[in-house]
Design a protein around this motif. Structure first.
Motif, short mmCIF file in Angstrom:
data_model
loop_
_atom_site.label_atom_id
_atom_site.label_comp_id
_atom_site.label_asym_id
_atom_site.label_seq_id
_atom_site.Cartn_x
_atom_site.Cartn_y
_atom_site.Cartn_z
N HIS A 172 35.55 28.95 56.04
CA HIS A 172 34.17 29.45 55.92
C HIS A 172 34.11 30.95 55.69
O HIS A 172 34.97 31.70 56.12
N HIS A 176 26.64 29.79 61.26
CA HIS A 176 27.31 28.64 61.88
C HIS A 176 27.14 28.66 63.39
O HIS A 176 26.82 29.69 63.99
N ASP A 208 29.83 35.70 61.47
CA ASP A 208 31.02 36.33 62.07
C ASP A 208 31.07 37.84 61.85
O ASP A 208 31.47 38.59 62.75
N MET A 227 31.87 22.54 64.72
CA MET A 227 31.04 23.58 64.10
C MET A 227 29.99 22.92 63.21
O MET A 227 30.15 21.78 62.75
N THR A 233 37.47 32.51 57.15
CA THR A 233 38.07 31.92 58.36
C THR A 233 38.62 30.54 58.02
O THR A 233 37.93 29.72 57.42
N ARG A 240 38.43 19.85 73.35
CA ARG A 240 38.36 20.14 71.90
C ARG A 240 39.04 21.48 71.67
O ARG A 240 38.65 22.47 72.27
N LYS A 262 37.06 23.96 74.10
CA LYS A 262 35.94 23.45 74.91
C LYS A 262 36.47 22.32 75.77
O LYS A 262 36.97 21.31 75.23
N PHE A 271 39.34 28.47 70.07
CA PHE A 271 38.06 28.04 70.64
C PHE A 271 38.35 26.72 71.36
O PHE A 271 38.55 25.69 70.71
N ARG A 282 41.37 34.53 60.91
CA ARG A 282 40.46 35.38 60.12
C ARG A 282 41.27 36.11 59.05
O ARG A 282 42.03 37.05 59.36
N ALA A 289 40.88 29.50 65.08
CA ALA A 289 40.26 30.22 63.96
C ALA A 289 41.20 31.34 63.53
O ALA A 289 41.64 32.14 64.36
N VAL A 316 28.27 27.48 70.94
CA VAL A 316 28.28 28.70 70.13
C VAL A 316 26.95 28.73 69.39
O VAL A 316 26.60 27.77 68.68
N GLY A 360 31.63 18.63 69.88
CA GLY A 360 31.07 19.98 69.68
C GLY A 360 31.70 20.67 68.49
O GLY A 360 32.19 21.81 68.59
N SER A 404 28.00 25.78 67.15
CA SER A 404 28.60 24.52 67.59
C SER A 404 28.02 24.15 68.95
O SER A 404 27.64 25.04 69.72
N HIS A 433 25.25 32.16 64.31
CA HIS A 433 25.64 33.56 64.09
C HIS A 433 26.38 33.71 62.78
O HIS A 433 26.77 32.71 62.16
N TRP A 467 39.69 27.36 60.08
CA TRP A 467 39.55 26.81 61.44
C TRP A 467 40.34 25.50 61.47
O TRP A 467 39.98 24.54 60.79
O1 LIG Z 1 34.92 26.65 67.45
C1 LIG Z 1 33.70 26.79 67.53
O2 LIG Z 1 32.99 25.99 68.12
C2 LIG Z 1 33.04 27.98 66.88
C3 LIG Z 1 33.98 28.75 66.01
C4 LIG Z 1 33.38 29.91 65.33
O3 LIG Z 1 32.26 30.31 65.56
C5 LIG Z 1 34.20 30.59 64.34
O4 LIG Z 1 35.36 30.22 64.14
O5 LIG Z 1 33.71 31.55 63.71
#
Ligand SMILES: O=C(O)CCC(=O)C(=O)O
Length: 288
Positions: free
Chosen positions: A188, A194, A109, A137, A122, A205, A96, A94, A211, A209, A104, A135, A196, A107, A124
């Motif tokens: 998470h 979550h 996941d 999470m 996850t 940034r 930015k 991710f 999974r 992530a 984001v 920005g 962002s 939501h 991160w």
């Molecule tokens: O990195 C972000 O800003 C969002 C990441 C996210 O939604 C996730 O890792 O599930």
């Protein structure tokens, strides 16, 4: 094991649906990895849809990402939650850009992933500072205790999520900022609410992530799915193992990632508008 969570930390994860911060590498190494991302973009963007591949399947095409998702400092912590057998189902960067309005929305996941169980964590990893200005999470503590709730598909242009899927009515005031220094990780749960915000800072940034799932999980929508065993044993055989990449953006690894992403796209975007299909260009070989 050195990286395991303590009983108190596991209890916090079970109660809140997240745990952070935890240092998994030195800040200097995180900064060096952030530079390597820029270097990959410079070296390969004329040949490949680098941004899309880094977003959708970096561990299939970049050896350092494949290595990182197997590192004990991270997998030890995940093992304390998922048990001794651990697979990586997906990795996503991710990124930015400085001053980017991209965000984001709220939501969960697991909403569209077709996985049979909510046993999914996850990790991160912050390669650069993650804070409200850049920005980071945001989490709603305890929200993982809900089932999957209704998501409205907004397709908002600056939303990084492909359908702009959004859980309506979340009160931002109650959210926890996931502030991480470079080299720290947050964990998470797959049902965590979550989101962002935009990056209002003057620098990029970057977060990765990863999974994680146990091998007992199955893909219940798609015919074919991929996951890499990173610890213990796979006694189920529910997933195909992706080959490990040997060199940055090697031609055979990119070809495999494109095929795998086309398979995944066939179910993950079921019912979505065609332009939401973020893997299409990767699979078709067009630039991102
Ligand atoms: O990195 C972000 O800003 C969002 C990441 C996210 O939604 C996730 O890792 O599930």
């Amino acid at each position: 094991m050195a990286g395991s969570l303590t009983a108190i930390e596991v209890a916090a994860y079970e109660r809140d649906g997240y745990f952070f911060p935890r240092r998994v590498m030195a800040a200097e190494r995180a900064a060096e990895l952030a530079d390597r991302i820029g270097d990959l973009e410079r070296r390969f963007s004329d040949r490949y849809p680098v941004a899309a591949l880094l977003r959708a399947a970096p561990s299939m095409v970049v050896p350092f990402v494949d290595g990182l998702m197997r590192e004990a400092a991270i997998v030890d912590a995940v093992e304390t939650i998922l048990g001794p057998d651990v697979m990586v189902w997906a990795t996503d960067f991710f990124i930015k850009e400085a001053g980017s309005p991209r965000f984001v929305s709220w939501h969960q996941d697991l909403t569209y992933w077709g996985l049979s169980s909510a046993e999914q964590v996850t990790a991160w990893i912050a390669f650069t500072p993650a804070n409200p200005e850049t920005g980071c999470m945001r989490f709603i503590a305890g929200s993982h205790a809900h089932g999957i709730v209704r998501h409205e598909e907004t397709y908002a242009p600056d939303n990084i999520l492909s359908r702009g899927q959004t859980i309506a009515g979340i009160e931002d005031e109650g959210a926890v900022d996931v502030v991480l220094a470079p080299g720290e990780v947050s964990l998470h749960h797959g049902r965590m609410f979550h989101a962002s915000g935009p990056n209002r800072s003057g620098s990029r940034r970057i977060g990765l992530a990863i999974r994680y799932i146990p091998p007992s999980v199955r893909q219940v929508i798609g015919k074919r799915d991929y996951a890499a065993l990173v610890r213990g044993e796979d006694r189920f055989g529910h997933f195909d193992a992706p080959p490990r990449p040997k060199a940055d953006f090697a031609e055979d690894a990119v070809a495999f990632a494109r095929r795998a992403l086309a398979d995944v796209e066939s179910y993950i975007y079921e019912g979505a508008k065609p332009d939401a299909r973020r893997y299409t260009d990767v699979a078709a070989g067009k630039p991102a």
